[in-house]
Motif scaffolding. Structure first.
Motif, PDB file in Angstrom:
ATOM      1  N   GLU A 106     -31.711   7.504  20.812  1.00 24.00           N
ATOM      2  CA  GLU A 106     -30.646   8.285  21.490  1.00 24.00           C
ATOM      3  C   GLU A 106     -29.336   7.656  21.228  1.00 24.00           C
ATOM      4  N   LEU A 107     -28.171   8.250  21.146  1.00 25.97           N
ATOM      5  CA  LEU A 107     -26.949   7.632  20.839  1.00 25.97           C
ATOM      6  C   LEU A 107     -26.100   7.973  22.058  1.00 25.97           C
ATOM      7  N   PRO A 108     -26.138   6.971  23.187  1.00 28.06           N
ATOM      8  CA  PRO A 108     -25.330   7.679  24.092  1.00 28.06           C
ATOM      9  C   PRO A 108     -23.650   7.230  23.801  1.00 28.06           C
ATOM     10  N   GLU A 109     -22.827   7.927  24.589  1.00 24.88           N
ATOM     11  CA  GLU A 109     -21.315   7.724  24.264  1.00 24.88           C
ATOM     12  C   GLU A 109     -20.886   6.191  24.562  1.00 24.88           C
ATOM     13  N   ASP A 110     -21.421   5.394  25.282  1.00 25.32           N
ATOM     14  CA  ASP A 110     -21.056   4.183  25.573  1.00 25.32           C
ATOM     15  C   ASP A 110     -22.093   2.948  24.994  1.00 25.32           C
ATOM     16  N   ASP A 111     -22.654   3.488  23.801  1.00 27.06           N
ATOM     17  CA  ASP A 111     -23.752   2.751  23.272  1.00 27.06           C
ATOM     18  C   ASP A 111     -23.237   1.190  23.031  1.00 27.06           C
ATOM     19  N   PRO A 112     -24.090   0.347  23.471  1.00 28.24           N
ATOM     20  CA  PRO A 112     -23.850  -1.169  23.357  1.00 28.24           C
ATOM     21  C   PRO A 112     -24.522  -1.608  21.855  1.00 28.24           C
ATOM     22  N   MET A 116       0.868  -1.305  -0.079  1.00 28.80           N
ATOM     23  CA  MET A 116      -0.177  -0.038  -0.089  1.00 28.80           C
ATOM     24  C   MET A 116       0.871   1.352  -0.145  1.00 28.80           C
ATOM     25  N   GLN A 117       2.038   1.203   0.268  1.00 30.43           N
ATOM     26  CA  GLN A 117       3.118   2.308   0.076  1.00 30.43           C
ATOM     27  C   GLN A 117       3.451   2.656  -1.129  1.00 30.43           C
ATOM     28  N   THR A 118       3.428   1.821  -2.257  1.00 29.37           N
ATOM     29  CA  THR A 118       3.913   1.914  -3.560  1.00 29.37           C
ATOM     30  C   THR A 118       3.243   3.249  -3.971  1.00 29.37           C
ATOM     31  N   PRO A 119       4.226   3.982  -4.662  1.00 26.98           N
ATOM     32  CA  PRO A 119       3.883   5.483  -5.249  1.00 26.98           C
ATOM     33  C   PRO A 119       2.889   5.059  -6.497  1.00 26.98           C
ATOM     34  N   GLY A 120       1.680   6.173  -6.398  1.00 20.60           N
ATOM     35  CA  GLY A 120       0.720   5.954  -7.511  1.00 20.60           C
ATOM     36  C   GLY A 120      -0.518   5.669  -6.906  1.00 20.60           C
ATOM     37  N   ILE A 121      -0.617   5.158  -5.533  1.00 17.06           N
ATOM     38  CA  ILE A 121      -1.815   4.903  -4.913  1.00 17.06           C
ATOM     39  C   ILE A 121      -2.382   6.081  -4.060  1.00 17.06           C
ATOM     40  N   GLU A 122      -3.587   6.513  -4.428  1.00 11.48           N
ATOM     41  CA  GLU A 122      -4.141   7.581  -3.602  1.00 11.48           C
ATOM     42  C   GLU A 122      -5.578   6.754  -3.338  1.00 11.48           C
ATOM     43  N   LEU A 123      -5.766   7.565  -1.883  1.00 14.88           N
ATOM     44  CA  LEU A 123      -7.018   7.099  -1.234  1.00 14.88           C
ATOM     45  C   LEU A 123      -8.179   8.269  -1.528  1.00 14.88           C
ATOM     46  N   ARG A 124      -9.502   7.783  -1.358  1.00 15.41           N
ATOM     47  CA  ARG A 124     -10.238   8.771  -1.023  1.00 15.41           C
ATOM     48  C   ARG A 124     -11.348   8.094   0.062  1.00 15.41           C
ATOM     49  N   PRO A 125     -11.278   8.883   1.218  1.00 15.02           N
ATOM     50  CA  PRO A 125     -12.044   8.185   2.323  1.00 15.02           C
ATOM     51  C   PRO A 125     -13.534   8.192   1.960  1.00 15.02           C
ATOM     52  N   ILE A 126     -14.489   7.177   2.288  1.00 15.07           N
ATOM     53  CA  ILE A 126     -15.819   7.137   2.133  1.00 15.07           C
ATOM     54  C   ILE A 126     -16.268   6.791   3.691  1.00 15.07           C
ATOM     55  N   LEU A 127     -17.265   7.837   3.926  1.00 10.41           N
ATOM     56  CA  LEU A 127     -17.808   7.563   5.435  1.00 10.41           C
ATOM     57  C   LEU A 127     -18.740   6.638   5.094  1.00 10.41           C
ATOM     58  N   ILE A 128     -19.146   5.692   6.506  1.00 11.82           N
ATOM     59  CA  ILE A 128     -20.074   4.691   6.483  1.00 11.82           C
ATOM     60  C   ILE A 128     -21.317   5.090   7.175  1.00 11.82           C
ATOM     61  N   MET A 129     -22.630   4.490   7.124  1.00  7.35           N
ATOM     62  CA  MET A 129     -23.841   4.991   7.600  1.00  7.35           C
ATOM     63  C   MET A 129     -23.989   4.947   9.138  1.00  7.35           C
ATOM     64  N   THR A 130     -22.861   4.213   9.901  1.00  9.99           N
ATOM     65  CA  THR A 130     -23.152   4.234  11.272  1.00  9.99           C
ATOM     66  C   THR A 130     -23.145   5.903  11.591  1.00  9.99           C
ATOM     67  N   ALA A 131     -23.623   5.855  13.100  1.00  4.21           N
ATOM     68  CA  ALA A 131     -23.797   7.203  13.522  1.00  4.21           C
ATOM     69  C   ALA A 131     -22.818   7.620  14.622  1.00  4.21           C
ATOM     70  N   PRO A 132     -22.069   8.637  14.429  1.00  3.78           N
ATOM     71  CA  PRO A 132     -22.018   9.541  12.981  1.00  3.78           C
ATOM     72  C   PRO A 132     -21.126   8.672  12.391  1.00  3.78           C
ATOM     73  N   GLY A 133     -21.138   8.877  11.154  1.00  2.00           N
ATOM     74  CA  GLY A 133     -20.562   8.090  10.006  1.00  2.00           C
ATOM     75  C   GLY A 133     -19.176   8.358  10.333  1.00  2.00           C
ATOM     76  N   HIS A 134     -18.451   7.346  10.086  1.00  2.00           N
ATOM     77  CA  HIS A 134     -16.829   7.248  10.356  1.00  2.00           C
ATOM     78  C   HIS A 134     -16.160   6.531   9.075  1.00  2.00           C
ATOM     79  N   HIS A 135     -14.715   6.975   8.949  1.00  2.00           N
ATOM     80  CA  HIS A 135     -13.986   6.748   8.021  1.00  2.00           C
ATOM     81  C   HIS A 135     -13.760   5.066   7.974  1.00  2.00           C
ATOM     82  N   HIS A 136     -14.371   4.194   7.252  1.00  2.00           N
ATOM     83  CA  HIS A 136     -14.291   2.800   7.448  1.00  2.00           C
ATOM     84  C   HIS A 136     -13.772   2.302   5.836  1.00  2.00           C
TER      85      HIS A 136
END
Lengths: 342, 384
Positions: free
Chosen positions: B344-350, B191-211
């Motif tokens: 609701e989305l508590p901080e420690d939501d299980p 993945m460190q090879t020159p010429g590889i570029e990434l575009r992050p895509i957020l997923i639908m979890t709440a709040p969307g995170h970079h997965h």
């Protein structure tokens, strides 16, 4: 750990399957051959007795073959596939209940000379200390000497005469004979509660195994038909709308079969987990039989709605066995109250 | 049939339990980012050092060389002990490694397998493309052979954790003229090879995170020696381990979900009352789920029993298709038990985030629809 049948177990399956293919092909249930009402399976009992099938899991000292719940469940899958009269369930469960204290009765049942019908509650049952009262359906009881009553928390063997007011009804499942009857402080010959041993769990396991066979046979019929029936110039099984229905039927049958196998091993060890696993197997297997029965008709299209193919038989038998000892709603109520098994 | 374990199995189980009790991470696993990478790789290193990372891996690659029954025992104890779901390791351990074991060269095996097992590196997967998801065989990302290198141009998408991974299993088209399944190659991509570029895509979890990421390849040069299997035989290389992914790789999750259902049963009894539950719709649905998750364990045992005779084939799709939908229904009922507060989305939501995550279960690694095609055609023999 191994959840596949051993060579000996597979031989038993092959023997029973071969016997039923020759003596009880599904075509026997076509109306033009045997008439719409009543079942032709009474003639099977003596033959099954000869092969030892009716006392397969009864201990040798009780006059049976002394095999385990694993072999019993495997044979019941075959009974379900062939839609053998549910009277077989009366015979097996009755033989188990009789074998410990009434060897003569057990012997008559296992020899196929005394038939055993089933009783299942139509409403609330009073059953304190082994005295039972309530309203019941009797299934396959017309020529039976004995009746096995299954409720959600007890199993009991009666003489048929204990049941009063026996009056015939037509059944939705036309091949099964049905009556209404009552018990007024009826005394069983033998009984056990869900808390004692595995008699009750065995009933649920064998119903589950039978239901698994029904689900598998409904699947097999649908798949065979989807391969040959053509529309739009192609077999209908090539269309995803049909293919995915068949896949769902296959999933349901596999779920049921795996849990039945697992539960049968648990019962064969007389484990405390028997009730839990037998209930789990009953819930998934009856679900599979009901769903596959219904889906099988839809896959067949118009012919599925006729009595000229077997598709309709599976859903009717699934409904009948659902009610033996309490339907899915009752079983799920029992199961959610059960302690966890991890 | 039996559920018996040998005395040796029981000793193994006791050892596993003891080690897990002493070593399971107590800190909360970060949901994403470099902290998650550090957590997952650190945990893998710890398991490796303890001798538990590759229970059923061959000894020559750093594993214990034990049976699938041992692997199952390990998973059962891992789930009982509440071991973390170290997702970052999944592609490396359960996908790339078995593929390299089955089809790689000795050099590829000796270089990559120990690094994967010991938690030195993380892998990601480069299969799906913007226009080729379910129709994977039609993939277009090109690789031209120039001297002793492959020059890759194109794009991959839905690449989980590409931004945290060291290596990628990459499917590329090496022969555009060949029929579509015959011109594909399976590459090991740094993945460190020159010429590889990434575009992050957020997923639908709440709040969307970079997965997810979209990965772009511009004249990315990969040594020809990084092809696994033959050039243009990549489809077969990829398929050789899909049965594995659909069968045994899901075992840990299958077992873990039994405990999830019991937590839900406890929560429902507390909130609704144990006796009311019997006739309540939630109690009825929970009973169904409890029976089904019990059956999943039985399915897992049957898969393990079959795997002792032959590698898992298409029939493993039955369990996978069933389990992916079951997970969704199990996570869904949590919201009904919690009631109004489930918005609701508590901080420690299980419960809420795991529920949202299950929407991917019937899409990733072959949608439910593709799984049903496989079951219909390869298990039931229905025409294509």
């Amino acid at each position: 750990m191994n959840l596949l049948p051993t060579e000996e177990q597979q031989q038993i399956v092959d023997m029973v399957r071969g016997f039923l293919a020759a003596s009880a092909p599904l075509e026997r249930l076509r109306p033009d051959k045997f008439g719409q009402i009543g079942n032709p399976d009474a003639a099977l009992w003596p033959k099954m007795a000869e092969l030892g099938i009716l006392g397969l899991g009864v201990p040798e000292e009780g006059g049976g073959l002394g095999l385990s719940a694993v072999e019993e469940a495997l044979t019941y899958i075959e009974f379900g596939r062939a839609l053998v009269s549910v009277g077989v369930l009366g015979a097996t469960l009755g033989a188990h209940l009789a074998a410990r204290t009434m060897p003569d009765i057990a012997a008559a049942i296992m020899a196929g000379t005394s038939a055993v019908g089933l009783a299942t509650p139509r409403g609330a049952v009073a059953g304190d200390d082994g005295i039972f009262s309530g309203e019941f359906h009797l299934i396959e009881a017309n020529e039976a000497d004995f009746i096995v009553l299954l409720t959600s928390d007890a199993i009991a063997l009666f003489r048929r005469e204990e049941f009063t007011g026996q009056s015939e009804r037509l059944s939705m499942d036309s091949h099964m004979r049905l009556m209404r009857a009552a018990l007024e402080s009826g005394k069983p010959l033998s009984w056990s509660s869900v808390k004692d041993g595995i008699d009750h769990a065995r009933a649920n396991l064998l119903i589950a195994a039978y239901a698994t066979g029904v689900a598998e046979a409904a699947l097999a019929g649908a798949v065979d038909y989807a391969k040959v029936r053509e529309q739009f110039g192609k077999p209908i099984g090539s269309f995803q709308a049909i293919k995915h229905k068949c896949a769902d039927m296959a999933i349901a049958a596999e779920v049921a079969s795996c849990q039945v196998s697992f539960a049968s091993v648990i019962l064969s060890k007389n484990s405390d987990e028997s009730r839990f696993h037998a209930l789990a197997s009953r819930i998934v297997a009856v679900d599979a039989a009901l769903k596959n029965g219904a889906t099988g008709i839809q896959v067949h299209g118009a012919i599925g709605f006729t009595a000229e193919v077997e598709a309709h038989l599976f859903v009717k038998r699934a409904h009948l066995i659902d009610f033996i000892g309490g339907d899915q709603r009752v079983q799920k109520g029992q199961f959610i109250g059960a302690d966890a098994v991890i | 049939m039996n559920l018996d374990y040998t005395a040796e199995d029981e000793i193994f189980r006791a050892e596993a339990r003891e080690w897990l009790d002493a070593n399971i991470p107590r800190e909360v696993r970060p949901p994403d980012g470099p902290g998650m990478r550090e957590f997952d790789l650190g945990w893998q290193r710890k398991q490796f050092e303890g001798g538990w990372a590759g229970v059923s891996w061959p000894v020559e690659y750093g594993g214990r060389g034990l049976s699938l029954t041992h692997q199952l025992i390990w998973y059962e104890e891992y789930a009982k002990a509440g071991g973390p779901n170290a997702e970052l390791l999944f592609v490396g351990c359960n996908h790339a490694a078995p593929t390299i074991m089955a089809r790689g060269t000795e050099k590829q095996k000796s270089y990559h397998l120990p690094k994967i097992l010991s938690g030195e590196v993380a892998w990601c997967q480069g299969f799906s493309e913007p226009n080729n998801g379910s129709d994977l065989g039609g993939l277009k990302c090109r690789a031209e052979i120039v001297g002793d290198e492959l020059v890759v141009n194109g794009s991959k998408i839905w690449t989980s954790s590409a931004h945290l991974a060291d290596w990628q299993e990459l499917l590329v088209r090496t022969d555009p003229a060949a029929p579509k399944h015959k011109g594909i190659s399976w590459l090991i991509c740094d993945m460190q090879t020159p010429g590889i570029e990434l575009r992050p895509i957020l997923i639908m979890t709440a709040p969307g995170h970079h997965h997810f990421n979209q990965v772009f390849y511009t004249d990315v040069r990969i040594p020809l020696s990084n092809v696994v299997g033959e050039v243009n035989d990549g489809w077969n290389v990829a398929m050789s381990t899909l049965g594995f992914e659909r069968g045994t790789a899901g075992m840990l999750e299958n077992i873990r979900y039994g405990a999830v259902v019991e937590r839900l049963v406890d929560m429902a009894r507390q909130r609704l009352g144990a006796s009311a539950l019997e006739n309540d719709d939630i109690g009825q649905r929970l009973a169904q789920l409890r029976a089904e998750v019990t059956a999943v364990r039985a399915m897992t045992y049957r898969i393990a029993s079959r795997a002792a005779i032959a590698p898992p084939g298409s029939e493993a799709s039955l369990a996978r298709a069933f389990f992916s939908q079951l997970q969704q229904r199990i996570r869904r009922i949590a919201l009904d038990i919690i009631g109004p507060d489930s918005i609701e989305l508590p901080e420690d939501d299980p419960w809420i985030r795991p529920y949202l995550r299950t929407y991917s279960n019937t899409i990733a690694a072959g949608t439910s629809e593709i799984q049903r095609n496989i079951i219909g055609e390869r298990v039931l023999g229905l025409p294509r």
